[in-house]
Scaffold this motif. Structure first.
Motif, mmCIF file in Angstrom:
data_model
loop_
_atom_site.group_PDB
_atom_site.id
_atom_site.type_symbol
_atom_site.label_atom_id
_atom_site.label_comp_id
_atom_site.label_asym_id
_atom_site.label_seq_id
_atom_site.Cartn_x
_atom_site.Cartn_y
_atom_site.Cartn_z
ATOM 1 N N THR A 162 9.865 -7.844 11.180
ATOM 2 C CA THR A 162 10.701 -7.639 10.006
ATOM 3 C C THR A 162 9.839 -7.089 8.876
ATOM 4 O OG1 THR A 162 12.146 -9.484 10.633
ATOM 5 C CG2 THR A 162 12.209 -8.758 8.328
ATOM 6 N N ILE A 163 10.248 -5.969 8.365
ATOM 7 C CA ILE A 163 9.470 -5.319 7.297
ATOM 8 C C ILE A 163 9.903 -5.894 5.945
ATOM 9 C CG2 ILE A 163 8.776 -3.134 6.265
ATOM 10 C CD1 ILE A 163 8.052 -3.500 9.267
ATOM 11 N N PRO A 164 8.994 -6.494 5.203
ATOM 12 C CA PRO A 164 9.354 -7.135 3.929
ATOM 13 C C PRO A 164 9.530 -6.118 2.799
ATOM 14 C CG PRO A 164 7.001 -7.317 4.267
ATOM 15 C CD PRO A 164 7.542 -6.661 5.507
ATOM 16 N N GLU A 165 10.040 -6.577 1.691
ATOM 17 C CA GLU A 165 10.114 -5.779 0.479
ATOM 18 C C GLU A 165 8.737 -5.804 -0.209
ATOM 19 O OE1 GLU A 165 12.754 -3.960 -0.773
ATOM 20 O OE2 GLU A 165 13.575 -4.380 1.227
ATOM 21 N N PRO A 166 8.458 -4.820 -1.036
ATOM 22 C CA PRO A 166 7.181 -4.846 -1.764
ATOM 23 C C PRO A 166 7.038 -6.120 -2.588
ATOM 24 C CG PRO A 166 8.214 -2.695 -1.950
ATOM 25 C CD PRO A 166 9.227 -3.587 -1.306
ATOM 26 N N SER A 167 5.819 -6.640 -2.640
ATOM 27 C CA SER A 167 5.557 -7.878 -3.370
ATOM 28 C C SER A 167 4.906 -7.581 -4.727
ATOM 29 C CB SER A 167 4.665 -8.802 -2.537
ATOM 30 O OG SER A 167 3.417 -8.187 -2.255
ATOM 31 N N SER A 168 4.615 -8.629 -5.460
ATOM 32 C CA SER A 168 4.133 -8.491 -6.829
ATOM 33 C C SER A 168 2.881 -7.616 -6.990
ATOM 34 C CB SER A 168 3.867 -9.880 -7.426
ATOM 35 O OG SER A 168 3.350 -9.779 -8.731
ATOM 36 N N PRO A 169 1.841 -7.775 -6.151
ATOM 37 C CA PRO A 169 0.649 -6.935 -6.345
ATOM 38 C C PRO A 169 0.935 -5.434 -6.284
ATOM 39 C CG PRO A 169 0.137 -8.781 -4.921
ATOM 40 C CD PRO A 169 1.624 -8.789 -5.089
ATOM 41 N N GLY A 170 1.738 -5.031 -5.305
ATOM 42 C CA GLY A 170 2.052 -3.610 -5.164
ATOM 43 C C GLY A 170 2.936 -3.091 -6.282
ATOM 44 N N VAL A 171 3.949 -3.878 -6.641
ATOM 45 C CA VAL A 171 4.876 -3.483 -7.705
ATOM 46 C C VAL A 171 4.135 -3.361 -9.039
ATOM 47 C CG1 VAL A 171 6.889 -4.193 -9.055
ATOM 48 C CG2 VAL A 171 6.900 -4.459 -6.562
ATOM 49 N N THR A 172 3.272 -4.333 -9.326
ATOM 50 C CA THR A 172 2.512 -4.328 -10.580
ATOM 51 C C THR A 172 1.599 -3.113 -10.668
ATOM 52 O OG1 THR A 172 2.543 -6.749 -10.659
ATOM 53 C CG2 THR A 172 0.885 -5.631 -12.003
ATOM 54 N N TYR A 173 0.899 -2.825 -9.571
ATOM 55 C CA TYR A 173 -0.022 -1.681 -9.574
ATOM 56 C C TYR A 173 0.738 -0.357 -9.710
ATOM 57 C CZ TYR A 173 -4.459 0.704 -8.521
ATOM 58 O OH TYR A 173 -5.608 1.461 -8.587
ATOM 59 N N ALA A 174 1.829 -0.216 -8.995
ATOM 60 C CA ALA A 174 2.614 1.018 -9.055
ATOM 61 C C ALA A 174 3.116 1.278 -10.475
ATOM 62 C CB ALA A 174 3.780 0.953 -8.072
ATOM 63 N N GLU A 175 3.594 0.238 -11.137
ATOM 64 C CA GLU A 175 4.089 0.387 -12.511
ATOM 65 C C GLU A 175 2.957 0.765 -13.456
ATOM 66 O OE1 GLU A 175 7.173 0.393 -13.760
ATOM 67 O OE2 GLU A 175 7.849 0.321 -11.664
ATOM 68 N N TYR A 176 1.807 0.166 -13.244
ATOM 69 C CA TYR A 176 0.660 0.483 -14.091
ATOM 70 C C TYR A 176 0.254 1.949 -13.920
ATOM 71 C CZ TYR A 176 -3.993 0.247 -16.174
ATOM 72 O OH TYR A 176 -5.107 0.478 -16.948
ATOM 73 N N SER A 187 0.833 -1.201 0.000
ATOM 74 C CA SER A 187 0.000 0.000 0.000
ATOM 75 C C SER A 187 0.870 1.255 0.000
ATOM 76 C CB SER A 187 -0.922 0.023 1.222
ATOM 77 O OG SER A 187 -1.878 -1.010 1.159
ATOM 78 N N LYS A 188 1.938 1.227 0.788
ATOM 79 C CA LYS A 188 2.835 2.392 0.824
ATOM 80 C C LYS A 188 3.468 2.647 -0.538
ATOM 81 C CE LYS A 188 6.631 4.602 3.263
ATOM 82 N NZ LYS A 188 7.385 4.966 2.039
ATOM 83 N N LEU A 189 3.854 1.584 -1.230
ATOM 84 C CA LEU A 189 4.437 1.750 -2.562
ATOM 85 C C LEU A 189 3.430 2.410 -3.508
ATOM 86 C CD1 LEU A 189 6.653 1.308 -4.659
ATOM 87 C CD2 LEU A 189 5.759 -1.016 -5.001
ATOM 88 N N VAL A 190 2.179 2.005 -3.440
ATOM 89 C CA VAL A 190 1.147 2.584 -4.303
ATOM 90 C C VAL A 190 0.917 4.054 -3.965
ATOM 91 C CG1 VAL A 190 -1.320 2.526 -4.884
ATOM 92 C CG2 VAL A 190 0.007 0.402 -4.803
ATOM 93 N N TYR A 191 0.829 4.372 -2.665
ATOM 94 C CA TYR A 191 0.621 5.768 -2.275
ATOM 95 C C TYR A 191 1.851 6.623 -2.588
ATOM 96 C CZ TYR A 191 -3.835 4.803 -0.012
ATOM 97 O OH TYR A 191 -5.156 4.470 0.224
ATOM 98 N N TYR A 230 -6.812 -4.318 -9.141
ATOM 99 C CA TYR A 230 -5.473 -4.079 -8.583
ATOM 100 C C TYR A 230 -5.525 -3.872 -7.067
ATOM 101 C CZ TYR A 230 -3.299 -3.583 -13.212
ATOM 102 O OH TYR A 230 -2.797 -3.813 -14.478
ATOM 103 N N SER A 231 -6.479 -3.096 -6.611
ATOM 104 C CA SER A 231 -6.601 -2.860 -5.169
ATOM 105 C C SER A 231 -6.989 -4.135 -4.429
ATOM 106 C CB SER A 231 -7.653 -1.769 -4.906
ATOM 107 O OG SER A 231 -7.229 -0.530 -5.413
ATOM 108 N N GLY A 232 -7.837 -4.932 -5.053
ATOM 109 C CA GLY A 232 -8.244 -6.199 -4.432
ATOM 110 C C GLY A 232 -7.091 -7.166 -4.275
#
Length: 285
Positions: A172-186, A126-130, A275-277
């Motif tokens: 432990t805070i993970p790295e962004p995963s596929s859903p967030g990365v895909t949406y951000a790029e779109y 969510s942070k990556l998208v925002y 994408y949000s779902g």
């Protein structure tokens, strides 16, 4: 508006000279019939008793049919967006919902059992998208985007504080995963070439979080955070007023769009939900 063609004065004068004949009183056109009940662009011949014929001419300019009004259009374009978004809910999610459940992931969750790891993934994505949304608005590749700077709805800094707090709790805070990365790029790609579609995502992301997003946050907090309310679900100032200010800005921007551009924006709603779902479902992973 209908125009009424009277008979000529000479005709009337000749009638008055006829012995033992009185001209009939003129009919009340507004009480005896309604012009809209008759076909457009025709001359109507109304036969009065025996002697007098009057013609009613309906102006050809009235033949133009009124333009189709879209649901919510009278209240502004934001109401059109809200209407389309609500239709994409199921009946279980909203009374206005019309979506039929076709995929397993679209079914309502029977048992709400969020995991800490899943919630961390959700917050990070969510942070990556925002971050992406707010960066685009700041740079404003289209001038209209600048209208949405500093609205008070921004979430990036709030999420940064929450993730820092969670890290301090030992998570432990993970790295962004596929859903967030895909949406951000779109969103990046869309914002450079398709402002109407981008605005659709902007609206749905912020407004959905202010409604259903808060409910989800409360449920998660009760389950795994000892009811702690994260900054992600807090706003500085009156949220209802912040939302109204953004509605006004959205309506203002959409005023310059053609009907085709507005429809294009509305058609993007389903992608926004998808994408949000995908990101939302990380909570239960």
């Amino acid at each position: 508006m209908a125009s009424l063609t009277p008979f000529s004065h000479s005709h009337s004068h000749s009638l008055l000279k006829m012995p033992n004949v009185r001209p009939p009183p003129p009919p009340s056109f507004f009480s005896s019939f309604i012009l809209k009940d008759f076909p457009y662009s025709k001359t109507l011949s109304l036969k009065l008793p025996r002697m007098v014929t009057r013609n009613v001419v309906v102006s050809a300019t009235t033949a133009e049919k009124p333009r189709k009004r879209y649901p919510g259009e009278a209240k502004g374009f934001v109401e059109e967006m809200r209407f389309v978004a609500m239709k994409l809910h199921t009946k279980e999610q909203a009374k206005e919902g019309e979506k039929e459940v076709k995929q397993p992931e679209e079914r309502p969750v029977q048992r709400w059992e969020p995991s800490v790891d899943g919630y961390l993934k959700f917050l990070v994505d969510s942070k990556l998208v925002y971050d992406t949304l707010e960066g685009i608005i700041d740079k404003a590749p289209f001038p209209s985007y600048a209208e949405f700077r500093d609205t008070g709805l921004e979430r990036s800094e709030k999420l940064a504080k929450d993730l820092q707090w969670l890290k301090e709790q030992g998570y432990t805070i993970p790295e962004p995963s596929s859903p967030g990365v895909t949406y951000a790029e779109y969103l990046k790609e869309l914002s450079e070439k398709d402002p109407q579609a981008f605005i659709c995502h902007f609206y749905n992301i912020y407004f959905a979080h202010s409604a259903g997003g808060r409910m989800i946050g409360k449920k998660v907090a009760e389950k795994i955070l000892d009811k702690k309310e994260l900054e992600f679900y807090k706003w500085d100032g009156d949220l209802s007023q912040l939302l109204q200010n953004v509605r006004d800005k959205l309506n203002k921007v959409a005023e310059s769009w053609t009907r085709e551009e507005k429809n294009h924006c509305l058609e993007e709603t389903e992608k926004s939900f998808k994408y949000s779902g995908d990101i939302l479902r990380l909570i239960l992973s």
